[in-house]
Design an enzyme around this catalytic site. Sequence first.
Site, PDB file in Angstrom:
ATOM      1  N   GLY A 151       0.848  -1.195   0.000  1.00 34.74           N
ATOM      2  CA  GLY A 151       0.000   0.000   0.000  1.00 34.74           C
ATOM      3  C   GLY A 151       0.877   1.235   0.000  1.00 34.74           C
ATOM      4  O   GLY A 151       1.982   1.221  -0.548  1.00 34.74           O
TER       5      GLY A 151
ATOM      6  N   ILE B  46       2.700   2.750   2.323  1.00 32.32           N
ATOM      7  CA  ILE B  46       4.038   2.624   2.922  1.00 32.32           C
ATOM      8  C   ILE B  46       4.860   1.564   2.188  1.00 32.32           C
ATOM      9  O   ILE B  46       6.030   1.785   1.865  1.00 32.32           O
ATOM     10  CB  ILE B  46       3.934   2.312   4.437  1.00 32.32           C
ATOM     11  CG1 ILE B  46       3.262   3.487   5.163  1.00 32.32           C
ATOM     12  CG2 ILE B  46       5.316   2.029   5.035  1.00 32.32           C
ATOM     13  CD1 ILE B  46       2.894   3.236   6.609  1.00 32.32           C
TER      14      ILE B  46
ATOM     15  N   SER C  90       0.111  -9.029  -1.524  1.00 32.62           N
ATOM     16  CA  SER C  90      -0.901  -8.074  -1.087  1.00 32.62           C
ATOM     17  C   SER C  90      -2.269  -8.613  -1.466  1.00 32.62           C
ATOM     18  O   SER C  90      -2.359  -9.577  -2.227  1.00 32.62           O
ATOM     19  CB  SER C  90      -0.653  -6.711  -1.759  1.00 32.62           C
ATOM     20  OG  SER C  90      -1.039  -5.664  -0.906  1.00 32.62           O
TER      21      SER C  90
ATOM     22  N   THR D  91       6.845  -2.766  10.998  1.00 34.26           N
ATOM     23  CA  THR D  91       6.524  -1.377  11.375  1.00 34.26           C
ATOM     24  C   THR D  91       5.009  -1.169  11.298  1.00 34.26           C
ATOM     25  O   THR D  91       4.547  -0.030  11.344  1.00 34.26           O
ATOM     26  CB  THR D  91       7.200  -0.362  10.414  1.00 34.26           C
ATOM     27  OG1 THR D  91       6.729  -0.624   9.091  1.00 34.26           O
ATOM     28  CG2 THR D  91       8.711  -0.446  10.469  1.00 34.26           C
TER      29      THR D  91
ATOM     30  N   ARG E 283       1.711  -3.305  12.801  1.00 30.75           N
ATOM     31  CA  ARG E 283       1.081  -3.419  14.114  1.00 30.75           C
ATOM     32  C   ARG E 283       1.568  -4.710  14.763  1.00 30.75           C
ATOM     33  O   ARG E 283       1.711  -5.741  14.086  1.00 30.75           O
ATOM     34  CB  ARG E 283      -0.450  -3.449  14.006  1.00 30.75           C
ATOM     35  CG  ARG E 283      -1.099  -2.093  13.767  1.00 30.75           C
ATOM     36  CD  ARG E 283      -0.989  -1.165  14.971  1.00 30.75           C
ATOM     37  NE  ARG E 283      -1.587   0.140  14.742  1.00 30.75           N
ATOM     38  CZ  ARG E 283      -0.947   1.218  14.272  1.00 30.75           C
ATOM     39  NH1 ARG E 283       0.340   1.124  13.968  1.00 30.75           N
ATOM     40  NH2 ARG E 283      -1.564   2.369  14.125  1.00 30.75           N
TER      41      ARG E 283
ATOM     42  N   GLU F 230       1.905  -2.171  24.079  1.00 29.36           N
ATOM     43  CA  GLU F 230       2.789  -0.998  24.038  1.00 29.36           C
ATOM     44  C   GLU F 230       2.484  -0.072  25.207  1.00 29.36           C
ATOM     45  O   GLU F 230       1.309   0.190  25.465  1.00 29.36           O
ATOM     46  CB  GLU F 230       2.593  -0.245  22.721  1.00 29.36           C
ATOM     47  CG  GLU F 230       3.049  -1.077  21.526  1.00 29.36           C
ATOM     48  CD  GLU F 230       2.925  -0.373  20.180  1.00 29.36           C
ATOM     49  OE1 GLU F 230       2.574   0.821  20.164  1.00 29.36           O
ATOM     50  OE2 GLU F 230       3.187  -1.009  19.161  1.00 29.36           O
TER      51      GLU F 230
ATOM     52  N   HIS G 297       7.740   2.420  18.690  1.00 30.82           N
ATOM     53  CA  HIS G 297       6.668   2.919  17.807  1.00 30.82           C
ATOM     54  C   HIS G 297       6.976   4.337  17.294  1.00 30.82           C
ATOM     55  O   HIS G 297       6.217   5.275  17.536  1.00 30.82           O
ATOM     56  CB  HIS G 297       5.311   2.890  18.535  1.00 30.82           C
ATOM     57  CG  HIS G 297       4.143   2.830  17.589  1.00 30.82           C
ATOM     58  ND1 HIS G 297       3.010   2.117  17.842  1.00 30.82           N
ATOM     59  CD2 HIS G 297       3.934   3.416  16.379  1.00 30.82           C
ATOM     60  CE1 HIS G 297       2.147   2.252  16.839  1.00 30.82           C
ATOM     61  NE2 HIS G 297       2.708   3.052  15.928  1.00 30.82           N
ATOM     62  N   ILE G 298       8.112   4.436  16.599  1.00 33.94           N
ATOM     63  CA  ILE G 298       8.563   5.755  16.119  1.00 33.94           C
ATOM     64  C   ILE G 298       8.462   5.885  14.600  1.00 33.94           C
ATOM     65  O   ILE G 298       9.085   6.767  14.010  1.00 33.94           O
ATOM     66  CB  ILE G 298      10.030   6.036  16.540  1.00 33.94           C
ATOM     67  CG1 ILE G 298      10.971   4.921  16.037  1.00 33.94           C
ATOM     68  CG2 ILE G 298      10.144   6.210  18.053  1.00 33.94           C
ATOM     69  CD1 ILE G 298      12.434   5.299  16.041  1.00 33.94           C
TER      70      ILE G 298
HETATM   71  P1  NAP Z   1      -2.431   1.070   3.171  1.00 36.90           P
HETATM   72  O1  NAP Z   1      -2.100   2.078   2.129  1.00 36.90           O
HETATM   73  O2  NAP Z   1      -3.840   0.763   3.442  1.00 36.90           O
HETATM   74  O3  NAP Z   1      -1.628  -0.267   2.775  1.00 36.90           O
HETATM   75  C1  NAP Z   1      -1.863  -1.503   3.343  1.00 36.90           C
HETATM   76  C2  NAP Z   1      -1.757  -2.558   2.270  1.00 36.90           C
HETATM   77  O4  NAP Z   1      -2.018  -3.847   2.835  1.00 36.90           O
HETATM   78  C3  NAP Z   1      -2.760  -2.375   1.141  1.00 36.90           C
HETATM   79  O5  NAP Z   1      -2.068  -2.483  -0.065  1.00 36.90           O
HETATM   80  C4  NAP Z   1      -3.751  -3.495   1.363  1.00 36.90           C
HETATM   81  O6  NAP Z   1      -4.561  -3.975   0.360  1.00 36.90           O
HETATM   82  C5  NAP Z   1      -2.885  -4.565   1.974  1.00 36.90           C
HETATM   83  N1  NAP Z   1      -3.699  -5.510   2.726  1.00 36.90           N
HETATM   84  C6  NAP Z   1      -4.765  -5.266   3.527  1.00 36.90           C
HETATM   85  N2  NAP Z   1      -5.265  -6.403   4.033  1.00 36.90           N
HETATM   86  C7  NAP Z   1      -4.511  -7.402   3.531  1.00 36.90           C
HETATM   87  C8  NAP Z   1      -4.536  -8.804   3.669  1.00 36.90           C
HETATM   88  N3  NAP Z   1      -5.448  -9.423   4.432  1.00 36.90           N
HETATM   89  N4  NAP Z   1      -3.601  -9.529   3.024  1.00 36.90           N
HETATM   90  C9  NAP Z   1      -2.690  -8.930   2.229  1.00 36.90           C
HETATM   91  N5  NAP Z   1      -2.615  -7.593   2.044  1.00 36.90           N
HETATM   92  C10 NAP Z   1      -3.515  -6.840   2.687  1.00 36.90           C
HETATM   93  O7  NAP Z   1      -1.790   1.484   4.559  1.00 36.90           O
HETATM   94  P2  NAP Z   1      -0.402   2.219   4.830  1.00 36.90           P
HETATM   95  O8  NAP Z   1      -0.609   3.681   4.894  1.00 36.90           O
HETATM   96  O9  NAP Z   1       0.622   1.675   3.924  1.00 36.90           O
HETATM   97  O10 NAP Z   1      -0.138   1.730   6.333  1.00 36.90           O
HETATM   98  C11 NAP Z   1      -0.005   0.358   6.640  1.00 36.90           C
HETATM   99  C12 NAP Z   1      -0.031   0.151   8.134  1.00 36.90           C
HETATM  100  O11 NAP Z   1       1.174   0.640   8.718  1.00 36.90           O
HETATM  101  C13 NAP Z   1      -1.128   0.936   8.873  1.00 36.90           C
HETATM  102  O12 NAP Z   1      -2.374   0.295   8.834  1.00 36.90           O
HETATM  103  C14 NAP Z   1      -0.572   1.064  10.291  1.00 36.90           C
HETATM  104  O13 NAP Z   1      -1.060   0.037  11.089  1.00 36.90           O
HETATM  105  C15 NAP Z   1       0.931   0.927  10.080  1.00 36.90           C
HETATM  106  N6  NAP Z   1       1.642   2.173  10.439  1.00 36.90           N
HETATM  107  C16 NAP Z   1       2.556   2.149  11.433  1.00 36.90           C
HETATM  108  C17 NAP Z   1       3.245   3.306  11.764  1.00 36.90           C
HETATM  109  C18 NAP Z   1       4.295   3.307  12.831  1.00 36.90           C
HETATM  110  O14 NAP Z   1       4.491   4.329  13.466  1.00 36.90           O
HETATM  111  N7  NAP Z   1       5.010   2.225  13.027  1.00 36.90           N
HETATM  112  C19 NAP Z   1       2.967   4.508  11.105  1.00 36.90           C
HETATM  113  C20 NAP Z   1       2.031   4.482  10.088  1.00 36.90           C
HETATM  114  C21 NAP Z   1       1.369   3.312   9.754  1.00 36.90           C
HETATM  115  P3  NAP Z   1      -4.516  -3.965  -1.243  1.00 36.90           P
HETATM  116  O15 NAP Z   1      -3.462  -4.950  -1.654  1.00 36.90           O
HETATM  117  O16 NAP Z   1      -5.896  -4.350  -1.639  1.00 36.90           O
HETATM  118  O17 NAP Z   1      -4.159  -2.567  -1.660  1.00 36.90           O
END
Ligand code: NAP
Length: 321
Positions: free
Chosen positions: A151, A153, A172, A231, A233, A262, A281-282
Site C-alpha cells: 500500500g 508505505i 498483497s 513497522t 502493528r 505498548e 513505535h517511532i
Molecule cells: P495502506 O495504504 O492501506 O496499505 C496496506 C496494504 O495492505 C494495502 O495495499 C492493502 O490492500 C494490503 N492488505 C490489507 N489487508 C490485507 C490482507 N489481508 N492480506 C494482504 N494484504 C492486505 O496502509 P499504509 O498507509 O501503507 O499503512 C499500513 C499500516 O502501517 C497501517 O495500517 C498502520 O497500522 C501501520 N503504520 C505504522 C506506523 C508506525 O508508526 N510504526 C505509522 C504508520 C502506519 P490492497 O493490496 O488491496 O491494496
Amino acid sequence: MMKPKVLITCMMAPEALKKIKLFAEIKIKSSLSKKQLLKEVKDIDAVILGTDNFDRELINSATRLKIIARFGVGYNNVDIKSSTRKKIFVTYTPNVLSDAVADLTVGFILAFSRKIIQANDHIKTGNWNENAPFPLGSDLKNKTLGIIGLGRIGIKVAERVCAFNMRLIYFSRTRKNRIEEKYGIKFRTFKNLLKESDYISINVPLTKETERMIGKEEFKFMKKTAFLINTARGDVIDQQSLHQALRNKRIAGAGLDVFQQEPIPLNDPILKLQNVILTPHIGSGTVETRLSMSLMAVNDVIRVLEGKRPIHLINKDLVEN
Ligand code: NAP
C-alpha cells in the site's frame, strides 16, 4: 459563545495546537485508563486520538462527539461501525507519514545487513582490536526483499530499496500491475514470499484477516538467514512464536517498531534477545512528519466543528448514504 471542546490524547506539534486553540477549548491528556477516558469524553465535541482504544462504550458515552481524528493511519483501535451508526466522522492522516515509516524500514534493513548496532557496541565495549576483526556484514545487492501489504508505505519501501539493486517481491490483497512495472516488483503467494525473502517488511493494516498472519507455521517457511521487519502493528505477528523463532535461530533477526502490548513490558523475553532491534513505535516520529500529521488532523477537526465534511474520512458511508 462557548467554544467547542476537543480532547487530545497524543503529542501534537505546537503549530497545530495554536491553530486549534483559536476554535476550541482543548484538553491534552495521554495514557488515560478506560475509566478516565469514559469520564473525559462525556462533553467533548471532537477527539484527536493516539493509539488509545476507542470502543463502542466510549462512543456511546460521548453524546456530543462529532469527529474522531485518528492521529496516524492505522485505525484498528477505533470502532468504525459504532462511529458510523452514531454519525461520528472518523478521519486519519494518510500519505504524509509514509516516507518516514519507509525510512525507518530501510534503517532496519541496513542495520541488520551491516551489523551497525553490534559494531557500535563492539567499539564502546573496548573490543576494537586489529587481531580480532569485527564479523563481516552482507551486501544488499541481489538479496530479496519481500513486502507484505503493498500500500502507501509498502510502495515507499519498494521505491527506496530499488537503489540497492535488491530483488523485490510482494504479497498483497490485490495485484498492482502499474507498481510491478514501475519498480520491477513481482507478486508471490504469501507462502512463496516467506520462502524466498532475505528481508521481510510487514506493511499491512491490522484487521481480522491480518491478525497473527505470521505465527509458528509461517516461521517454518522462512530462511534461517531471514530478517523480519514489522513497522505495521504488533498483533500481525504472534509475538510468542516470534520469540521462539528468534531464540531457536529459526530466523536470523527481527526489527520491531510495534508490539502486541505498548509500551512492551520490561519483563518481555524479547528484550533479552541479541538478534532484535527494537524501537518504541517511532515509525512516523520525525519533526516534519508529526507537523504534517498534526495539521491534517486539526484541519479536519476544524472543518467538522464549522459544519463541513472532513477531507480524510475513513467511514465514507456516512456521507454516501
Ligand atoms: P495502506 O495504504 O492501506 O496499505 C496496506 C496494504 O495492505 C494495502 O495495499 C492493502 O490492500 C494490503 N492488505 C490489507 N489487508 C490485507 C490482507 N489481508 N492480506 C494482504 N494484504 C492486505 O496502509 P499504509 O498507509 O501503507 O499503512 C499500513 C499500516 O502501517 C497501517 O495500517 C498502520 O497500522 C501501520 N503504520 C505504522 C506506523 C508506525 O508508526 N510504526 C505509522 C504508520 C502506519 P490492497 O493490496 O488491496 O491494496
